[in-house]
Design an enzyme around this catalytic site. Sequence first.
Site, PDB file in Angstrom:
ATOM      1  N   ASP A  21      19.701  35.055  84.567  1.00  0.00           N
ATOM      2  CA  ASP A  21      21.057  35.017  84.019  1.00  0.00           C
ATOM      3  C   ASP A  21      21.868  33.867  84.627  1.00  0.00           C
ATOM      4  O   ASP A  21      21.662  33.516  85.787  1.00  0.00           O
ATOM      5  CB  ASP A  21      21.735  36.366  84.324  1.00  0.00           C
ATOM      6  CG  ASP A  21      22.932  36.605  83.421  1.00  0.00           C
ATOM      7  OD1 ASP A  21      23.152  35.817  82.478  1.00  0.00           O
ATOM      8  OD2 ASP A  21      23.653  37.589  83.657  1.00  0.00           O
ATOM      9  N   GLY A  24      24.432  29.791  80.901  1.00  0.00           N
ATOM     10  CA  GLY A  24      25.663  29.392  80.201  1.00  0.00           C
ATOM     11  C   GLY A  24      26.729  28.934  81.184  1.00  0.00           C
ATOM     12  O   GLY A  24      27.366  27.885  81.007  1.00  0.00           O
ATOM     13  N   ARG A  25      26.935  29.719  82.251  1.00  0.00           N
ATOM     14  CA  ARG A  25      27.940  29.374  83.256  1.00  0.00           C
ATOM     15  C   ARG A  25      27.576  28.086  83.995  1.00  0.00           C
ATOM     16  O   ARG A  25      28.426  27.267  84.295  1.00  0.00           O
ATOM     17  CB  ARG A  25      28.107  30.534  84.258  1.00  0.00           C
ATOM     18  CG  ARG A  25      29.022  31.633  83.733  1.00  0.00           C
ATOM     19  CD  ARG A  25      28.890  32.881  84.566  1.00  0.00           C
ATOM     20  NE  ARG A  25      27.658  33.601  84.249  1.00  0.00           N
ATOM     21  CZ  ARG A  25      27.177  34.592  84.993  1.00  0.00           C
ATOM     22  NH1 ARG A  25      27.799  34.956  86.077  1.00  0.00           N
ATOM     23  NH2 ARG A  25      26.081  35.221  84.617  1.00  0.00           N
ATOM     24  N   HIS A  38      20.264  26.362  79.142  1.00  0.00           N
ATOM     25  CA  HIS A  38      18.983  27.015  78.838  1.00  0.00           C
ATOM     26  C   HIS A  38      17.814  26.058  79.087  1.00  0.00           C
ATOM     27  O   HIS A  38      16.752  26.465  79.541  1.00  0.00           O
ATOM     28  CB  HIS A  38      18.961  27.513  77.388  1.00  0.00           C
ATOM     29  CG  HIS A  38      19.948  28.622  77.142  1.00  0.00           C
ATOM     30  ND1 HIS A  38      20.055  29.710  77.969  1.00  0.00           N
ATOM     31  CD2 HIS A  38      20.874  28.807  76.160  1.00  0.00           C
ATOM     32  CE1 HIS A  38      21.010  30.517  77.518  1.00  0.00           C
ATOM     33  NE2 HIS A  38      21.520  29.996  76.426  1.00  0.00           N
ATOM     34  N   SER A  66      16.389  38.675  74.712  1.00  0.00           N
ATOM     35  CA  SER A  66      16.438  40.131  74.504  1.00  0.00           C
ATOM     36  C   SER A  66      16.673  40.450  73.033  1.00  0.00           C
ATOM     37  O   SER A  66      17.119  39.592  72.261  1.00  0.00           O
ATOM     38  CB  SER A  66      17.551  40.745  75.355  1.00  0.00           C
ATOM     39  OG  SER A  66      18.802  40.520  74.733  1.00  0.00           O
ATOM     40  N   GLU A  68      18.977  41.964  71.963  1.00  0.00           N
ATOM     41  CA  GLU A  68      20.434  41.864  71.740  1.00  0.00           C
ATOM     42  C   GLU A  68      20.888  40.399  71.635  1.00  0.00           C
ATOM     43  O   GLU A  68      22.004  40.126  71.184  1.00  0.00           O
ATOM     44  CB  GLU A  68      21.204  42.553  72.886  1.00  0.00           C
ATOM     45  CG  GLU A  68      21.118  44.075  72.884  1.00  0.00           C
ATOM     46  CD  GLU A  68      19.749  44.614  73.304  1.00  0.00           C
ATOM     47  OE1 GLU A  68      19.129  44.018  74.200  1.00  0.00           O
ATOM     48  OE2 GLU A  68      19.287  45.608  72.705  1.00  0.00           O
ATOM     49  N   LEU A 132      -2.151  33.587  88.286  1.00  0.00           N
ATOM     50  CA  LEU A 132      -0.836  34.224  88.063  1.00  0.00           C
ATOM     51  C   LEU A 132      -0.740  34.606  86.592  1.00  0.00           C
ATOM     52  O   LEU A 132      -1.074  33.802  85.718  1.00  0.00           O
ATOM     53  CB  LEU A 132       0.288  33.231  88.415  1.00  0.00           C
ATOM     54  CG  LEU A 132       1.718  33.654  88.070  1.00  0.00           C
ATOM     55  CD1 LEU A 132       2.224  34.717  89.043  1.00  0.00           C
ATOM     56  CD2 LEU A 132       2.682  32.459  88.124  1.00  0.00           C
ATOM     57  N   SER A 197      20.192  45.703  81.851  1.00  0.00           N
ATOM     58  CA  SER A 197      20.333  45.156  80.495  1.00  0.00           C
ATOM     59  C   SER A 197      19.095  45.377  79.619  1.00  0.00           C
ATOM     60  O   SER A 197      18.582  44.432  79.015  1.00  0.00           O
ATOM     61  CB  SER A 197      20.672  43.661  80.546  1.00  0.00           C
ATOM     62  OG  SER A 197      21.866  43.448  81.239  1.00  0.00           O
TER      63      SER A 197
HETATM   64  C1  FPP Z   1      20.961  34.339  80.227  1.00  0.00           C
HETATM   65  O1  FPP Z   1      21.936  33.412  80.624  1.00  0.00           O
HETATM   66  C2  FPP Z   1      19.792  33.635  79.791  1.00  0.00           C
HETATM   67  C3  FPP Z   1      19.221  33.755  78.574  1.00  0.00           C
HETATM   68  C4  FPP Z   1      19.728  34.661  77.535  1.00  0.00           C
HETATM   69  C5  FPP Z   1      18.062  32.948  78.213  1.00  0.00           C
HETATM   70  C6  FPP Z   1      17.063  32.749  79.301  1.00  0.00           C
HETATM   71  C7  FPP Z   1      16.109  31.731  78.859  1.00  0.00           C
HETATM   72  C8  FPP Z   1      15.584  30.771  79.629  1.00  0.00           C
HETATM   73  C9  FPP Z   1      15.843  30.614  81.079  1.00  0.00           C
HETATM   74  C10 FPP Z   1      14.650  29.796  79.019  1.00  0.00           C
HETATM   75  C11 FPP Z   1      13.281  30.365  79.007  1.00  0.00           C
HETATM   76  C12 FPP Z   1      12.443  29.448  78.291  1.00  0.00           C
HETATM   77  C13 FPP Z   1      11.170  29.627  77.959  1.00  0.00           C
HETATM   78  C14 FPP Z   1      10.478  28.528  77.333  1.00  0.00           C
HETATM   79  C15 FPP Z   1      10.444  30.882  78.207  1.00  0.00           C
HETATM   80  P1  FPP Z   1      23.323  33.388  79.843  1.00  0.00           P
HETATM   81  O2  FPP Z   1      23.198  32.458  78.722  1.00  0.00           O
HETATM   82  O3  FPP Z   1      23.711  34.772  79.440  1.00  0.00           O
HETATM   83  O4  FPP Z   1      24.261  32.829  80.944  1.00  0.00           O
HETATM   84  P2  FPP Z   1      25.792  33.219  81.167  1.00  0.00           P
HETATM   85  O5  FPP Z   1      25.818  34.655  81.610  1.00  0.00           O
HETATM   86  O6  FPP Z   1      26.200  32.293  82.259  1.00  0.00           O
HETATM   87  O7  FPP Z   1      26.524  32.980  79.889  1.00  0.00           O
END
Ligand code: FPP
Length: 243
Positions: A21, A24-25, A38, A66, A68, A132, A197
């Site tokens: 998580d 975005g921030r 991302h 997810s 959601e 792994l 979550s």
């Molecule tokens: C949550 O952060 C993150 C996600 C919903 C996406 C996670 C995906 C990746 C790290 C990329 C994975 C890639 C592959 C190829 C498997 P958020 O967007 O909710 O962050 P925020 O809470 O700061 O808004």
Amino acid sequence: MLGGAETDSGRPPRHLAVIMDGNGRWAKNRLMPREIGHRRGAENLRTLCVLCRERNIRYLTVYAFSTENWKRPATEVGALMALFPRFFKKYMDELEEEGIRLRFAGDRSELPKDVVKTMEEAEESSKSRQMLDLIIAFNYGSRREITAAARSLAKKVSDGILHIEDITEDAFTGCLYLPDIPDPDLIIRTGGEMRLSNFLLWQAAYAEFYSTDCLWPDFGAAELDAALDDFRKRQRRFGEICQ
Ligand code: FPP
């Protein structure tokens, strides 16, 4: 070897799960679009795989999308879907060199065809690797997984191939997406939130939970080792009394 988890008395977790998580921030803090966050998050997943290999962690599950997450703006959903095939193309050779097997947990029926094709090819080409297992939870939701397992058991009962008395915890586990993967020992959530979550609700029954304010793209060796140190100090009793 960068980390110290193996050199101390406690063992590293056999199965680590991560709620990645804060992308975005991380981007917002830099006045960048969320998609860049991302992208950096995906790069950091590659780093985490190497760190886990070095620390003898055998299974790594990450929450990448997810059930959601479809509620997010279409541009962001599209960017996450596009990131997926791009990641595998870019790191295909490296994943092979590191002996990383790819597995996926989630509902594939709603995913774009090219994404499903990428998943199937990655699973097939990596199935003999043993260093792994990287399990990517993609269009994953625990409630959906549990509901599908319940439905599958109910169908077996109604078809007369299973007795109600045979619905045990093991039988239920056998109907989950990846029944051969052991339960997670440690679940790390970055980005400061303290909740699961809809992630691995059944499998997390005895997992240790660790939350850090660190945003996912910044989560590196030092942060992982802090989590592993904390894990080593936990007393895991699995319902028994303390010795
Ligand atoms: C949550 O952060 C993150 C996600 C919903 C996406 C996670 C995906 C990746 C790290 C990329 C994975 C890639 C592959 C190829 C498997 P958020 O967007 O909710 O962050 P925020 O809470 O700061 O808004």
